[in-house]
Design a protein around this motif. Structure first.
Motif, PDB file in Angstrom:
ATOM      1  N   GLU A 155       0.112  78.232 -70.194  1.00  0.00           N
ATOM      2  CA  GLU A 155      -0.832  77.622 -69.275  1.00  0.00           C
ATOM      3  C   GLU A 155      -0.174  76.383 -68.686  1.00  0.00           C
ATOM      4  O   GLU A 155       0.098  75.427 -69.405  1.00  0.00           O
ATOM      5  N   SER A 156       0.087  76.439 -67.374  1.00  0.00           N
ATOM      6  CA  SER A 156       0.894  75.423 -66.727  1.00  0.00           C
ATOM      7  C   SER A 156       2.263  75.426 -67.402  1.00  0.00           C
ATOM      8  O   SER A 156       2.912  76.466 -67.462  1.00  0.00           O
ATOM      9  N   LYS A 157       2.681  74.328 -67.999  1.00  0.00           N
ATOM     10  CA  LYS A 157       3.987  74.311 -68.666  1.00  0.00           C
ATOM     11  C   LYS A 157       3.866  74.288 -70.187  1.00  0.00           C
ATOM     12  O   LYS A 157       4.857  74.179 -70.890  1.00  0.00           O
ATOM     13  N   TYR A 158       2.623  74.431 -70.691  1.00  0.00           N
ATOM     14  CA  TYR A 158       2.407  74.338 -72.127  1.00  0.00           C
ATOM     15  C   TYR A 158       1.972  75.684 -72.727  1.00  0.00           C
ATOM     16  O   TYR A 158       1.413  76.539 -72.044  1.00  0.00           O
ATOM     17  N   LEU A 159       2.196  75.820 -74.011  1.00  0.00           N
ATOM     18  CA  LEU A 159       1.786  77.017 -74.733  1.00  0.00           C
ATOM     19  C   LEU A 159       0.363  76.883 -75.257  1.00  0.00           C
ATOM     20  O   LEU A 159      -0.100  75.786 -75.571  1.00  0.00           O
ATOM     21  N   ALA A 160      -0.285  78.034 -75.356  1.00  0.00           N
ATOM     22  CA  ALA A 160      -1.617  78.093 -75.961  1.00  0.00           C
ATOM     23  C   ALA A 160      -1.685  79.361 -76.806  1.00  0.00           C
ATOM     24  O   ALA A 160      -0.989  80.347 -76.529  1.00  0.00           O
ATOM     25  N   CYS A 161      -2.503  79.328 -77.849  1.00  0.00           N
ATOM     26  CA  CYS A 161      -2.685  80.509 -78.685  1.00  0.00           C
ATOM     27  C   CYS A 161      -3.363  81.595 -77.842  1.00  0.00           C
ATOM     28  O   CYS A 161      -4.387  81.335 -77.207  1.00  0.00           O
ATOM     29  N   MET A 162      -2.801  82.781 -77.841  1.00  0.00           N
ATOM     30  CA  MET A 162      -3.309  83.836 -76.975  1.00  0.00           C
ATOM     31  C   MET A 162      -4.741  84.216 -77.317  1.00  0.00           C
ATOM     32  O   MET A 162      -5.576  84.422 -76.437  1.00  0.00           O
ATOM     33  N   CYS A 163      -5.040  84.345 -78.591  1.00  0.00           N
ATOM     34  CA  CYS A 163      -6.355  84.852 -78.973  1.00  0.00           C
ATOM     35  C   CYS A 163      -7.470  83.827 -78.808  1.00  0.00           C
ATOM     36  O   CYS A 163      -8.605  84.184 -78.506  1.00  0.00           O
ATOM     37  N   THR A 164      -7.152  82.557 -78.986  1.00  0.00           N
ATOM     38  CA  THR A 164      -8.182  81.522 -78.888  1.00  0.00           C
ATOM     39  C   THR A 164      -8.122  80.754 -77.575  1.00  0.00           C
ATOM     40  O   THR A 164      -9.105  80.125 -77.177  1.00  0.00           O
ATOM     41  N   GLY A 165      -6.964  80.782 -76.922  1.00  0.00           N
ATOM     42  CA  GLY A 165      -6.783  79.992 -75.717  1.00  0.00           C
ATOM     43  C   GLY A 165      -6.555  78.517 -76.010  1.00  0.00           C
ATOM     44  O   GLY A 165      -6.407  77.713 -75.101  1.00  0.00           O
TER      45      GLY A 165
END
Length: 249
Positions: A155-165
């Motif tokens: 998301e943008s330039k950062y990572l996020a957990c796929m299942c929780t966002g």
């Protein structure tokens, strides 16, 4: 009104592959790729007919030379990069209903890009769906080496957990054993119900799809994949000789 009977193997083989040109007929171990799916279908006990859906006269001739049927040429508009499985399956069923007044009760959908199949496993998948009247379809899957719950999205330039966002990655930094096992489709076999497809526009699987867990299978998507498959053929020559020269032939 058409009749519904029989079990057919349907094999899609469009000619417009861009990653590997003419992928479906590219030679592998001395045979075109599509021949592996044709031969596996022919040696599956309950399969009565093997039909190839292609947009190419050349592909159709090759399919026939290996004993499959190619009774029509798929329209160009159903063989593009954005065409779906529903498009060609529905076209095949409509053709059979119109020309032969019969559609199969079950379809064994065999993708040429997964060439190494055991006919006995294909038969097992067919009989599994046949025995589960409430199921809308069956799809072969294999356990993922890494659970999908541990995957990320960007998301943008950062990572996020796929299942929780959630961008808080520490929340997901727990042992994989804490998560459910997840599966991915492997192309070994799908078994479909003609009646379901003909009564449900744009759907071939539905919402009661049996999980048919099989061993990992080799898929073709690049030239590198072909090199690996050539290695597999050279490593297990007896397996592939048996496919093209069955003992009871």
């Amino acid at each position: 009104m058409y009749k519904t009977s029989g079990i057919y193997a349907l094999i899609p083989a469009r000619s417009g592959s861009k990653g590997v040109p003419d992928k479906n007929i590219k030679p592998l171990g001395g045979h075109p790729l599509i021949a592996y799916s044709i031969k596996a279908a022919q040696q599956t006990k309950s399969v009565e007919r093997v039909i190839v859906s292609t947009d190419s006269e050349k592909y159709a001739a090759i399919a026939r030379s290996y004993g499959a049927e190619a009774p029509f040429i798929r329209p160009e508009e159903l063989a593009g990069d954005n065409s779906t499985d529903y498009d060609w399956v529905k076209h095949t069923l409509d053709w059979l209903a119109k020309k032969e007044n019969n559609v199969p009760s079950l379809i064994a959908h065999l993708r040429p890009t997964t060439p190494f199949r055991d006919p006995e496993v294909v038969e097992e998948g067919i009989q599994y769906l046949n025995s589960e009247s409430d199921a809308t379809a069956l799809r072969s899957v294999q356990e993922m080496s890494q659970t999908a719950y541990k995957c990320f999205q960007k998301e943008s330039k950062y990572l996020a957990c796929m299942c929780t966002g959630s961008p808080n990655l520490d929340e997901g930094n727990v042992p994989r054993q804490n998560y459910l096992v997840t599966y991915e489709a492997n192309g070994h076999i799908d078994v479909l119900r003609s009646d379901f497809i003909l009564k449900n526009p744009e759907k071939i699987h539905g919402n009661k799809v049996l999980a048919f867990i099989t061993q990992n299978t080799s898929d073709v998507d690049s030239e590198e994949d072909f090199k690996y498959l050539e290695y597999e053929v050279s490593r297990y020559p007896d397996l592939f000789d048996r496919l093209f020269h069955p003992k009871d032939a």
